[in-house]
Design an enzyme around this catalytic site. Sequence first.
Site, PDB file in Angstrom:
ATOM      1  N   HIS A 175      -0.450   4.679   3.806  1.00  0.00           N
ATOM      2  CA  HIS A 175       0.294   5.444   2.785  1.00  0.00           C
ATOM      3  C   HIS A 175       0.618   6.848   3.275  1.00  0.00           C
ATOM      4  CE1 HIS A 175       0.414   2.540  -0.476  1.00  0.00           C
ATOM      5  NE2 HIS A 175      -0.853   2.220  -0.246  1.00  0.00           N
ATOM      6  N   GLU A 197      -4.967  -0.035   1.548  1.00  0.00           N
ATOM      7  CA  GLU A 197      -3.743  -0.708   1.973  1.00  0.00           C
ATOM      8  C   GLU A 197      -3.183  -0.161   3.293  1.00  0.00           C
ATOM      9  OE1 GLU A 197      -1.887  -2.121  -2.253  1.00  0.00           O
ATOM     10  OE2 GLU A 197      -1.542  -0.033  -1.766  1.00  0.00           O
ATOM     11  N   ASP A 255       1.673  10.457  -0.213  1.00  0.00           N
ATOM     12  CA  ASP A 255       1.893   9.006  -0.074  1.00  0.00           C
ATOM     13  C   ASP A 255       3.156   8.801   0.750  1.00  0.00           C
ATOM     14  OD1 ASP A 255       1.887   6.119  -0.591  1.00  0.00           O
ATOM     15  OD2 ASP A 255       0.486   6.604  -2.190  1.00  0.00           O
TER      16      ASP A 255
HETATM   17  C1  ACM Z   1      -4.294   1.228  -4.974  1.00  0.00           C
HETATM   18  O1  ACM Z   1      -3.924   0.859  -6.091  1.00  0.00           O
HETATM   19  N1  ACM Z   1      -3.569   0.952  -3.902  1.00  0.00           N
HETATM   20  C2  ACM Z   1      -5.535   1.965  -4.784  1.00  0.00           C
END
Ligand code: ACM
Length: 527
Positions: free
Chosen positions: A259, A323, A187
């Site tokens: 991420h 995201e 991440d």
């Molecule tokens: C998430 O909670 N961004 C998958």
Amino acid sequence: MRRLFKTLLVALCMVLTIAVAHAQRPHIIPEPSYIDMAQGTFTITEKTKIVVYDEAWDAAEVFAQDMQQYFGSKKPLRCVKRGSGIKVRTDKFVPEEGYELNIQPHEIFVTGGSEAGIFYGLQTLRQMIVEYNGVVPCCFIADEPQFAYRGVHFDVSRHFFSVEEVKRYIDILAAHKVNRLHWHLTDDQGWRIEIKAYPELTEKGSMRKETLVGHGLNPENWDGKPHGGYYTQEEVRDIVAYAAKRSMVIIPEIEMPGHSQAALHALPWLGCEEQIVDVWTTWGVTPEVLCAGKESTYEFLQNVLDEVVELFPSEIIHIGGDECPKDRWKECEHCQAKMKAEGIESEEELQGYLVARIEKYLNTKGRRIIGWDEILEGGVTPTATVMAWRGAKIGVYAAERGNEVVMTPLPICYFDFYQTESREGEGLHIGGHINFEKVYGWDPYEGITDEARKNIIGVQCNLWSEYLKTMEDIEIQLLPRLAAMCEVQWATERRDESTIREKMNILRKFYEANGWHYAPYYFDGRK
Ligand code: ACM
Ligand code: ZN
């Protein structure tokens, strides 16, 4: 006359004793499909042997070690090929992950449809051993899970947890009959898996300079302490084998294209503009993402996945997909050129193109992809599995579209949320409110058509670790809500509120016998 009265009284007492023995059901979580009580008991001691008829040595040995811990003895229980004691065997007439547990006064039979079934039968027995202090009542239990995919996620990027801690996490999951660990390895805040082709990923990307304190975004609010860690490939293999011994598959997650700031710090050429960025010290969603235009990004992802599939036998590999802001792509000559060359009309579709290419690549390796539900926005293929996190409705949509779905909607399955309305006495958490009752009362099939029902392959809860730094923090967020989650994952029927409370009071003893931390709120009646 007095003798006759005495005889009658003795007979009456015997009848009552039998009736009581029959009535007393063990308190097992998750609830087994069928329990029939019988007379008598079997006493398990340090000397009890486990007789392994076929190949289920792993399940037997894990149980033997767990019993060693329970008895505090020097050695595990003995696993042997012949003799009497707890007899474990497989039988093709028992459902794949199901088991039959037959406790008789002189022997216990655990028959599984597979080694996994035997493992789960032994977990049920393990709970009974704690409930009855080793003197378990005779009974016949037949049991099998509702969902094939029973997952729990673990974010080791936001905070790193050691090999021993990950194993402890696996122990807790296994006792709840969970069979998938979704391991969130990369991440923005840290890359945690050694990739031999790109040593910079862990040399540079596994360490951040400091960490945000609290929710605030105030410059004074960073702790000034470096935080990091990663797993070598040898450690990853060890953890994968440890889980496999407990009938658990580890699904690795390599986040893309969002991420990914830790990877961008290590290898700046992965970004659109190749600017230098830090391993992120803040929580949230960063605009720094992998460039989806350059061929070098695809080559990188494929090289990383080549090593990942060698380490993880899981048929499905998690490719993230959540995201991913598209700001950089809109400005990037490479991304725009790729869109033009491929006839791609929007940046969302460009993400779809990346996901489809990676899916195809993994297919050539005999693997399939799973991704967070944003992968639907780029028009994902019907062969991808969708992890529905932004709401159950998205999961229903994906299932009706024909994709396999794992349900993990935010209002129920985010175990990083607060557990009580008042939040009093809880540490700092991300927000929200999910208590035991909410999880236990959840129907993951709600709103689904009969046709699409078969596409809901499972249920998962997620543990993001932005605000969880120690194993104690982790366990308190996980337990006892995981007990409610495993009822949803495994049992076909939820029992009433008073029965579950009774069961939980026994399970609490089991948690204590294992030395696991758990949150007190449910037991204190706090919602
Ligand atoms: C998430 O909670 N961004 C998958
Ligand atoms: Zn780009």
